[in-house]
Design a protein around this motif. Sequence first.
Motif: not given
Length: 434
Positions: A53-75
Motif C-alpha cells: 500500500v502506498s499513498f500519493v499526496v500533495s506537497d507540504f514541504g515533506q521529503p518526496f518519499l516518506t514512510r509512516h505506519e508501514d505505508i509509503d507516501f510519495r509527493v
Amino acid sequence: MKAQDSGSAPSVCLVCGHVYPLFDANVRIPIGGMETRAALFGRGLAATNRWYVSFVVSDFGQPFLTRHEDIDFRVYQPVYRRAGRNVFPRLRKRRWFPALNLDQSDLKLLWQIPLIATWLMFPALFFPGFWRALKPDVVCCFGNNAITAEVIADCHHLGIRTILCIASDKDLSSDYRPGNRQPNHYGMPKWKGHYALTHADRIVVQTASQREALKRHFGRDAMLIRNPVHASPDDPQRWLPRRQREFVLWVGRADDFNKRPMLFLELARDCPDLEFVLIASRTDEAAFLALEQARPANMRLLDHVPPHEIWNHLRRARVFVNTSKFEGFPNTFLQSAVMGVPIVSLEVDPDGMLSRHGCGICATGDTRTMREAVVKLCADSVRADALAAACHRYVLERHEAGGRIVELETCIADLATGPEPERPHWWAQLSRFA
C-alpha cells in the motif's frame, strides 16, 4: 528513504492529496471526511499484509518519499514539484515573473522555469512517467477533482487500472459534460469531472442515491461501499451522561458556499440559554473572520483542532448540527454515532438515515425546525438517548470499518486480476486526456 519492497504482493496506490497530515502530526492543515475515509482504508489494507500500500499526496514541504505506519507516501509528480517548490511561491508573489535576488535559488530558475514550461506544453509525454515508474496494479483516487482526472488520464495511457471513490454528491453533478469549460466551485473545469467519471475502470459510491445519480446522468453502475468507522457494540458504555454534556457542536470548513457555518452562528444567537462550539477550518479566511466578528457570547469558535481531539469534543456534545447544502456521507455523522451524540441536520439526510431510520432529525431546509429540534433535544434526555442509540445501531450494522475494508479489498482484487484495460491508440496518446 527507501520505499518498501513490495515483493510479490500486489500493489495498490491510493491518491488523496491532503491525507498526509493524518500520518504526520508536524503538518497542520485542515482535513475532512474524505481524508479520514482514505486514511482508514489505507491503514486497513496495509494491516491485511496482502497488499503493498502506498499513498500519493500533495506537497507540504515533506521529503518526496516518506514512510509512516508501514505505508509509503510519495509527493505527486516529484520532478515537477521539485522545481515548483522554488518557482511557484515566487510566481504567487509576482504576477509577471519571479523577482530575482541573484542568490542560488535564482540561478536555479534558469532551468526550473523552462522545465515546468516544457512539462505543461507536453503533459501527455511527461506526466505519465510518474506512474510508469511506480507500476501499481491498481490506483484508487478519492474525490472527483482535477488531480483525480489527471491521474486517471495518465494511468489510462499506460493501461493501469483505476478506481474512483466518490466523495461529495457534487462529484456527480449533472452538468459535468464534455466540452463544458465552466469551472466548478473549486476551479476545476467541469469537463474534467466528466472525464474522470467516464474513464475510471471502477467507481465506488457512498450511498444508494449516489449510485442512482451515476446511472441517471452518466450511464454507469458503481459498487456501494459505505463510509467506514471503527464502531463497537460496547461504545454506549463509554458515553458521557446527558447531564454532563456541555454544548451544541458544529464541525467543518469555513465555507459559505456549502458548509454554511454562519447558519450555526445564527442558531446560537437565537438560543442564548444554550452553549455552542463551532470548529471551523480556515479554508476561507474572509469567511472565518466574518464568523469571528459576528460570534455571539454563548458560542466558542475554534479554528484548528487536531483530528484526534474532535472525538473529545463529540463526547461532550449535547447535539451535533450539520448546516451543509450537500455532502456525500458526513464522517461527522459516523463519529457522532460512536460517541452517542444526537444529530440535527438542516438539509443533508443520506439515504434517509435520519428521517427514515430514526437516527436523528432532518429539518428539510427549515431553520426554524432546526432550532426547535436542537432546543427539544437539549431539554429531553430520553429522546436524545433514543436517537443516539438508534443511530449507533444503524452505523454498527452498515458502516463498521472491518466489513467496509473487506468490500474495498474485494473491489481492488477483482479489478487487479481482471483483464487489462484497453490502451488508447498511439495517436490518441499525444493528448493527455485521450
